[in-house]
Design an enzyme around this catalytic site. Structure first.
Site, PDB file in Angstrom:
ATOM      1  N   ARG A  73       0.805  -1.213   0.000  1.00  0.00           N
ATOM      2  CA  ARG A  73       0.000   0.000   0.000  1.00  0.00           C
ATOM      3  C   ARG A  73       0.846   1.275   0.000  1.00  0.00           C
ATOM      4  NH1 ARG A  73      -3.710  -0.004   4.874  1.00  0.00           N
ATOM      5  NH2 ARG A  73      -4.548   1.868   3.908  1.00  0.00           N
ATOM      6  N   ARG A 102      -1.406   8.490   2.127  1.00  0.00           N
ATOM      7  CA  ARG A 102      -2.799   8.353   2.519  1.00  0.00           C
ATOM      8  C   ARG A 102      -3.510   9.698   2.433  1.00  0.00           C
ATOM      9  NH1 ARG A 102      -0.788   4.020   2.627  1.00  0.00           N
ATOM     10  NH2 ARG A 102      -0.883   2.397   4.204  1.00  0.00           N
TER      11      ARG A 102
END
Length: 149
Positions: free
Chosen positions: A119, A123
């Site tokens: 990931r 963010r």
């Protein structure tokens, strides 16, 4: 009461009033959403009404974000579908780098990192009243996203 004592009393009252106003401004005054219900978005245009939620955080223009972050913001606005199962989970703000709010106020979304096998560290974190934050370093630092630019 002497003039000097009156002056001290007024100063103490003034300091207390300022402290109370600051405490009020730093707390979350929204009613909590019903269990399981998403917080309602702000009414009106985000573009016209954007005000920083924390003047202590640096701002970043939406247009200055990486294209993948803008893609994530578009997915958030549409309600998904999101590329990662953990997108939309509660962000707990354990590091207290964002303004303090009740648990469940913030949610996090992955920003795809080209070339990363996982990931990555980027963010977008959203708040209950529509604010959006960017972190490119996995919560070490945040910038509030300014939707006006």
């Amino acid at each position: 009461m002497t003039g000097r004592n009156r002056l001290i009393a007024v100063a103490v009252l003034l300091v207390c009033a300022i402290a109370a106003a600051a405490a009020y401004a730093l707390t979350d005054h929204q009613r909590p959403a019903r269990a399981g219900a998403p917080a309602s978005p702000p009414t009106g245009s985000v573009l016209a009404a954007w005000i920083p939620h924390d003047p202590g955080l640096a701002d970043i223009c939406r247009t200055a974000l990486p294209s993948q972050a803008r893609d994530t913001l578009a997915l958030i606005a549409r309600g998904g579908p999101f590329p990662y199962r953990s997108d939309g989970v509660v962000f707990e703000n354990r590091e207290s780098r964002l303004p303090r709010h009740r648990t469940g106020y913030y949610h996090e979304y992955t920003v795809v990192t080209p070339g990363s096998a996982d990931r990555g560290t980027r963010r977008v974190v959203t708040g209950g009243v529509g604010e959006q934050y960017w972190t490119g370093d996995h919560y070490t630092s945040f910038q509030e996203i300014d939707a006006r630019c």
